[in-house]
Write an enzyme that holds these catalytic residues in place. Structure first.
Site, PDB file in Angstrom:
ATOM      1  N   ARG A 122     -46.608 -60.339  63.902  1.00  0.00           N
ATOM      2  CA  ARG A 122     -47.025 -60.218  62.511  1.00  0.00           C
ATOM      3  C   ARG A 122     -46.181 -59.192  61.767  1.00  0.00           C
ATOM      4  NH1 ARG A 122     -52.656 -59.760  62.839  1.00  0.00           N
ATOM      5  NH2 ARG A 122     -52.570 -62.014  62.618  1.00  0.00           N
ATOM      6  N   TYR A 123     -45.980 -58.043  62.365  1.00  0.00           N
ATOM      7  CA  TYR A 123     -45.214 -56.976  61.736  1.00  0.00           C
ATOM      8  C   TYR A 123     -43.748 -57.080  62.139  1.00  0.00           C
ATOM      9  CZ  TYR A 123     -49.857 -55.027  60.911  1.00  0.00           C
ATOM     10  OH  TYR A 123     -51.156 -54.840  60.519  1.00  0.00           O
ATOM     11  N   ARG A 126     -42.686 -55.130  65.774  1.00  0.00           N
ATOM     12  CA  ARG A 126     -43.585 -55.014  66.916  1.00  0.00           C
ATOM     13  C   ARG A 126     -44.375 -56.312  67.119  1.00  0.00           C
ATOM     14  NH1 ARG A 126     -44.644 -52.265  62.522  1.00  0.00           N
ATOM     15  NH2 ARG A 126     -46.750 -51.996  61.650  1.00  0.00           N
ATOM     16  N   CYS A 135     -62.241 -59.312  80.585  1.00  0.00           N
ATOM     17  CA  CYS A 135     -62.658 -57.927  80.363  1.00  0.00           C
ATOM     18  C   CYS A 135     -63.707 -57.550  81.399  1.00  0.00           C
ATOM     19  CB  CYS A 135     -63.262 -57.741  78.969  1.00  0.00           C
ATOM     20  SG  CYS A 135     -62.112 -57.997  77.606  1.00  0.00           S
ATOM     21  N   CYS A 139     -67.852 -57.084  74.951  1.00  0.00           N
ATOM     22  CA  CYS A 139     -68.415 -56.331  73.830  1.00  0.00           C
ATOM     23  C   CYS A 139     -68.968 -57.317  72.807  1.00  0.00           C
ATOM     24  CB  CYS A 139     -67.343 -55.453  73.183  1.00  0.00           C
ATOM     25  SG  CYS A 139     -66.592 -54.265  74.315  1.00  0.00           S
ATOM     26  N   CYS A 142     -66.792 -58.070  69.678  1.00  0.00           N
ATOM     27  CA  CYS A 142     -65.389 -58.408  69.933  1.00  0.00           C
ATOM     28  C   CYS A 142     -64.832 -59.332  68.856  1.00  0.00           C
ATOM     29  CB  CYS A 142     -65.264 -59.073  71.297  1.00  0.00           C
ATOM     30  SG  CYS A 142     -63.565 -59.496  71.736  1.00  0.00           S
ATOM     31  N   ARG A 144     -62.298 -61.158  69.274  1.00  0.00           N
ATOM     32  CA  ARG A 144     -61.787 -62.360  69.947  1.00  0.00           C
ATOM     33  C   ARG A 144     -62.893 -63.056  70.730  1.00  0.00           C
ATOM     34  NH1 ARG A 144     -56.954 -58.720  71.696  1.00  0.00           N
ATOM     35  NH2 ARG A 144     -55.747 -58.708  69.768  1.00  0.00           N
ATOM     36  N   ASP A 303     -64.596 -56.856  61.779  1.00  0.00           N
ATOM     37  CA  ASP A 303     -63.901 -58.079  61.376  1.00  0.00           C
ATOM     38  C   ASP A 303     -64.867 -59.204  61.002  1.00  0.00           C
ATOM     39  OD1 ASP A 303     -61.330 -57.101  61.667  1.00  0.00           O
ATOM     40  OD2 ASP A 303     -61.194 -57.645  63.778  1.00  0.00           O
ATOM     41  N   ASP A 340     -58.715 -54.847  58.732  1.00  0.00           N
ATOM     42  CA  ASP A 340     -57.723 -55.793  59.234  1.00  0.00           C
ATOM     43  C   ASP A 340     -57.913 -57.069  58.427  1.00  0.00           C
ATOM     44  OD1 ASP A 340     -55.622 -56.584  60.782  1.00  0.00           O
ATOM     45  OD2 ASP A 340     -56.573 -56.051  62.686  1.00  0.00           O
ATOM     46  N   LYS A 347     -53.338 -54.615  58.800  1.00  0.00           N
ATOM     47  CA  LYS A 347     -54.230 -53.479  58.574  1.00  0.00           C
ATOM     48  C   LYS A 347     -53.963 -52.828  57.211  1.00  0.00           C
ATOM     49  CE  LYS A 347     -54.192 -52.691  63.521  1.00  0.00           C
ATOM     50  NZ  LYS A 347     -53.189 -53.761  63.754  1.00  0.00           N
TER      51      LYS A 347
END
Length: 437
Positions: A122-123, A126, A135, A139, A142, A144, A303, A340, A347
């Site tokens: 995206r950037y 990076r 995981c 969570c 999450c 995702r 999000d 985000d 961000k």
């Protein structure tokens, strides 16, 4: 060596009466005995849900599965579990099935910004490298959630190799963030292989790892893992503490090992309704983090992922919290509050405004106390017009490392940064003979 709590001993005994309590700190034992169903959760915590409530919870698990380590479960206050921040992050809520019209399966468009499987680019300089989709704990907040528990989406070694090839062939990538899932779910040798392959790529300057292991399974940070990580500097790690109660003796030990290995540590907190949407909680959290050599990095607005509407706060709550941090605690303990942006916007910082007004030569500012002041700007500033002719620019554009102090004489032999080991006068007969030969 930290002592085991009574709750940990009782939970370990309920899981397996033959279990030696020393096994509690074996991260593989923890994973093997992760709790994935409501009945076991009730038994271990000593609580009971009403039949109707239990049915709704089971419906929730059909869409968003449950997995929590015995360690993280042991942190829950069973006497007030419904309000407990650990419980709220670990245990499902029927509210997760309330999908708002603005909720998105992939709110950050990570899949759309993926040139090859496992890479989100995206950037400019990076990439996000998804190397694990598993995981130690799922969570509830999450971003995702679409991939949680999906065994078909676990990256294969071929997919990881394809991601490495993309990075190798994209020279503008200087920073790689390993994410998932949790990269520390991978075996040591496999993680070592990925890090080594990245280190072979000349243009990769920085490797980052995002992990929640120090929070939910701190025993995963073993001496062997730390030895592997130390081999691949410069390496940065961001973890994910959301509440001060998550900073335990065991998590402190994990953070100590990583920090002592020379790894810079950061933290990304998500603002969650009913968990940490209070400036007192957040201030204590960031202070505990810096006390353990962890720099608060981001405070995320929750999000727009499916099933997270009950966790979201107004943006104004985040601004209010930032007002109580900036100026009220150490500057390096203050995270950047960000949203985000949906659809891959990246961000976006959302911070309190301290610039009240300005004119041609003066700006009006206010501080955290409400003091209003002015700052006089220069009257004769001559901006350097950039015409892209860098070779003619007045600014010194030598961007490589500056040469260290050039010593001479005996000082040259004493200097640690000079490789000269002897001083030989020029134009001697011996030097002339060498020239002839």
């Amino acid at each position: 060596m930290t002592q085991h709590t009574q709750a940990q001993k009782e939970i370990a005994k309920k899981i397996d009466s033959d279990t030696v309590i020393a096994n509690w700190k074996d991260w593989r034992w923890q994973l093997k005995h992760s709790i994935g169903d409501i009945d076991t959760f009730e038994t271990l915590l000593g609580i009971k849900f009403k039949p109707g409530e239990k049915d709704k919870l089971k419906q929730t698990l059909e869409k968003f599965p449950l997995s929590v380590t015995p360690y993280y479960l042991s942190l829950i206050d069973a006497e007030d579990f419904r309000n407990d921040p650990i419980f709220l992050q670990a245990f499902p809520s029927p509210k997760e099935l309330d999908i708002d019209e603005d909720d998105l399966e992939d709110p950050l468009s990570e899949d759309e910004d993926s040139p090859v499987e496992g890479i989100t680019h995206r950037y400019p300089d990076r990439v996000l490298f998804h190397i694990s989709n598993t995981c130690s704990m799922y969570c509830r907040h999450c971003t995702r959630k679409r991939k949680v528990g999906d065994v078909d989406s676990i990256p294969t070694k071929d997919a990881v190799s394809e991601g490495l090839e993309y990075i190798r062939n994209t020279p503008q990538v200087r920073d790689v963030l390993l994410s998932g899932g949790d990269p520390f779910m991978l075996p040591d040798a496999y993680l070592d292989w990925i890090l080594a392959k990245l280190r072979e790529i000349p243009h990769v300057e920085i490797i980052r790892i995002g992990t929640r292991m120090p929070v939910v399974l701190p025993y995963r940070v073993t001496d062997d893992l730390v030895k592997i990580l130390k081999k691949h500097h410069p390496l940065w790690i961001n973890t994910h503490f959301n509440h001060p109660r998550e900073v335990t003796a065991s998590s402190r030990e994990a953070l100590r090992k990583l920090a002592d290995a020379g790894i810079p540590l950061g933290n990304q907190t998500v603002l969650l309704s009913g968990v940490n949407d209070c400036h007192r909680i957040m201030k204590r959290l960031v202070q505990k983090l810096v006390q353990n050599r962890v720099r608060p990095y981001y405070l995320y607005q929750c999000d727009l992922s499916e099933g997270l509407s009950h966790f979201r706060t107004p943006v104004g709550k985040g601004i209010e919290i930032m007002e109580h941090l900036i100026g009220h605690t150490s500057g390096f303990a203050v995270p950047t509050y960000v949203i985000d942006a949906p659809h891959g916007g990246g961000k976006i910082p959302v911070m309190p405004s301290y610039l009240i007004s300005w004119s041609t030569n003066r700006v009006i500012l206010r501080n955290y106390e409400g003091v209003i002041t002015s700052y006089k700007e220069p009257d004769s500033y001559e901006p350097i017009y950039c015409d892209r002719k860098c070779e003619e620019c007045k600014l010194q554009l030598k961007l490589d490392d500056a040469a260290e102090y050039k010593s001479t004489g005996i000082a040259k032999l004493l200097a640690d940064n000079d490789e000269v080991v002897s001083l030989v006068p020029e134009d001697t007969e011996r030097m002339e003979r060498r020239d002839v030969e």
